[in-house]
Enzyme design. Structure first.
Site, PDB file in Angstrom:
ATOM      1  N   HIS A  96       0.839  -1.197   0.000  1.00 19.91           N
ATOM      2  CA  HIS A  96       0.000   0.000   0.000  1.00 19.91           C
ATOM      3  C   HIS A  96       0.870   1.242   0.000  1.00 19.91           C
ATOM      4  CE1 HIS A  96       1.221  -0.273   4.187  1.00 19.91           C
ATOM      5  NE2 HIS A  96       0.862   0.992   4.341  1.00 19.91           N
ATOM      6  N   ASP A 105       0.719   5.032   1.859  1.00 18.02           N
ATOM      7  CA  ASP A 105       0.002   5.675   2.958  1.00 18.02           C
ATOM      8  C   ASP A 105      -0.866   6.810   2.425  1.00 18.02           C
ATOM      9  OD1 ASP A 105       1.276   4.000   4.755  1.00 18.02           O
ATOM     10  OD2 ASP A 105       2.904   5.409   5.134  1.00 18.02           O
ATOM     11  N   HIS A 126       4.805   0.071  -0.158  1.00 19.21           N
ATOM     12  CA  HIS A 126       5.584  -0.657   0.843  1.00 19.21           C
ATOM     13  C   HIS A 126       4.699  -1.685   1.545  1.00 19.21           C
ATOM     14  CE1 HIS A 126       3.920   2.966   2.777  1.00 19.21           C
ATOM     15  NE2 HIS A 126       3.932   2.308   3.920  1.00 19.21           N
ATOM     16  N   ARG A 177       7.424  -8.755  16.054  1.00 17.15           N
ATOM     17  CA  ARG A 177       7.967  -7.482  15.574  1.00 17.15           C
ATOM     18  C   ARG A 177       7.040  -6.351  15.994  1.00 17.15           C
ATOM     19  NH1 ARG A 177       7.096  -4.321  10.587  1.00 17.15           N
ATOM     20  NH2 ARG A 177       8.816  -2.844  10.441  1.00 17.15           N
TER      21      ARG A 177
END
Length: 382
Positions: free
Chosen positions: A251, A253, A307, A317
């Site tokens: 996607h 942002d 990204h 994570r």
């Protein structure tokens, strides 16, 4: 902000749902309980991504400029010009860069990471006290199980609104305490302080962006001075089949600017020159990238970049994402210096709440969000 946006949008015809959206209609939504799913060898089909979108674990490292903000923050004019040049160069290439010597207290960053465990490690039923409602962007989300039925991300998030307006100095703390209980008061204080720091850092970066585009350092800073931004805590539990799923799908942002801090696990990947690249963790640096709203503000001169996040089979994570957004009444329109006969307007005027509502109710954010939103606006304004 969402209520105002609904007033703007309801008078417009509904756009066709994006073919990737797969909204859930009648079936009961899957529950993403990380304490159970992290041990499962067989992933529910909703989390298995198509072959062409499955992750590659061994990807080349992206060469990202490391921009030292020390001289800029101390008022050194030569260092400031060099930082602005490097920011502009990165934004012409792919829109990602790292900043160091940013002035943010390392203890505050450490606390922001460690306090995430106080929320995400409690039982699911307790986290659901902050359950994000359909169509809203704040609250707890266990994957997107209540919203989509395929290509679900392997993650949990807690998102909340931040306001830089003078009368909103405890917005984050109040929301977290009211939603989670008084025992989360210190939790709220940490993220209020972190958001204040991110807002200040964002305004400094906006000065550099303004200088790099030739509109002066005050132009974008003033536009975002009283920002209404979004803070998101991302929690990616281990997955026994990390090659089948994604922590966050590909996607761009939709917001203006993202300031991300990664822990030491790694997992951020960026699509540049037709292949995926990784950006390795650096505790002393923030990862900064341009979003769709700023792409519109720059009249398309700076691009938002595709990204995603991958997961692993052994270690949770965590990342901290601050999404800078303009105040809800601001009109997103490029400065006159960025519009001429050779570079006419690329995008129509809009307000951030309209784009936010579009991504929350009508469209699953991807690399064509701004294009789809622009087409929708133009169709409904004719």
């Amino acid at each position: 902000m969402a209520v105002e946006c609904m007033t703007n949008i309801q008078s417009m015809s509904q756009p066709q749902k994006h073919h990737h959206q797969d909204h859930i209609e009648d079936e009961a939504p899957l529950v993403f309980d990380a304490s159970l799913l992290r041990h499962q060898l067989h992933l529910p089909k909703q989390f298995i991504w198509p072959d062409e979108e499955k992750p590659c674990m061994n990807v080349p490292e992206l060469v990202v400029p490391l921009i030292d903000l020390g001289g800029f923050l101390s008022g050194d004019p030569v260092a400031t010009m060099e930082a602005a040049r490097m920011v502009g160069e990165a934004c012409h290439k792919h829109g990602f860069f790292l900043v160091v010597n940013h002035g943010i207290d390392a203890k505050l960053i450490s606390h922001a990471h460690s306090y995430m465990d106080d929320f995400f490690e409690v039982p699911l039923s307790q986290k659901q006290r902050a359950q994000r409602k359909t169509g809203e962007h704040c609250g707890y989300a266990s994957s997107f199980t209540g919203r989509f039925s395929s290509k679900l991300p392997w993650k949990e998030t807690l998102s909340f609104q931040y306001s830089a307006e003078e009368n909103s100095s405890t917005t984050v703390k109040d929301y977290l305490c009211n939603t989670l209980g008084k025992e989360f008061e210190q939790f709220g204080t940490v993220y209020q302080d972190y958001c204040d720091a991110m807002s200040n850092l964002s305004l400094g970066i906006m000065e550099l962006l303004g200088m790099s585009l030739g509109v002066g350092k005050g132009c974008f800073r003033e536009f975002f001075e009283e920002n209404n931004s979004i803070m998101r805590l991302n929690y990616y539990p281990p997955c026994q089949k990390p090659d089948l799923t994604l922590g966050t799908g590909p996607h761009c942002d939709p917001t203006s600017l993202t300031i991300l801090h990664q822990d030491q696990v790694g997992g951020l990947q960026v699509f540049v020159d037709n292949e995926w690249h990784s950006i390795s963790p650096n505790f002393n640096a923030f990862v900064v990238n341009i979003g769709d709203t700023f792409m519109a503000l720059s009249n398309g001169r700076y691009k938002s970049c595709l990204h995603r996040a991958v997961v692993n089979s052994k270690t949770t994570r965590k990342s901290l994402a601050f999404f800078l957004c303009p105040k809800s009444d601001k009109v997103v329109s490029p400065p006159s210096e960025l519009v001429d006969d050779l570079t006419p307007r690329v995008y129509p005027d809009f307000s951030w709440p309209m784009l936010l509502e579009f991504t929350q109710k009508h469209y699953r954010a991807d690399m064509k969000t701004l294009e789809a939103f622009t087409n929708w606006l133009q169709q409904n304004r004719t």
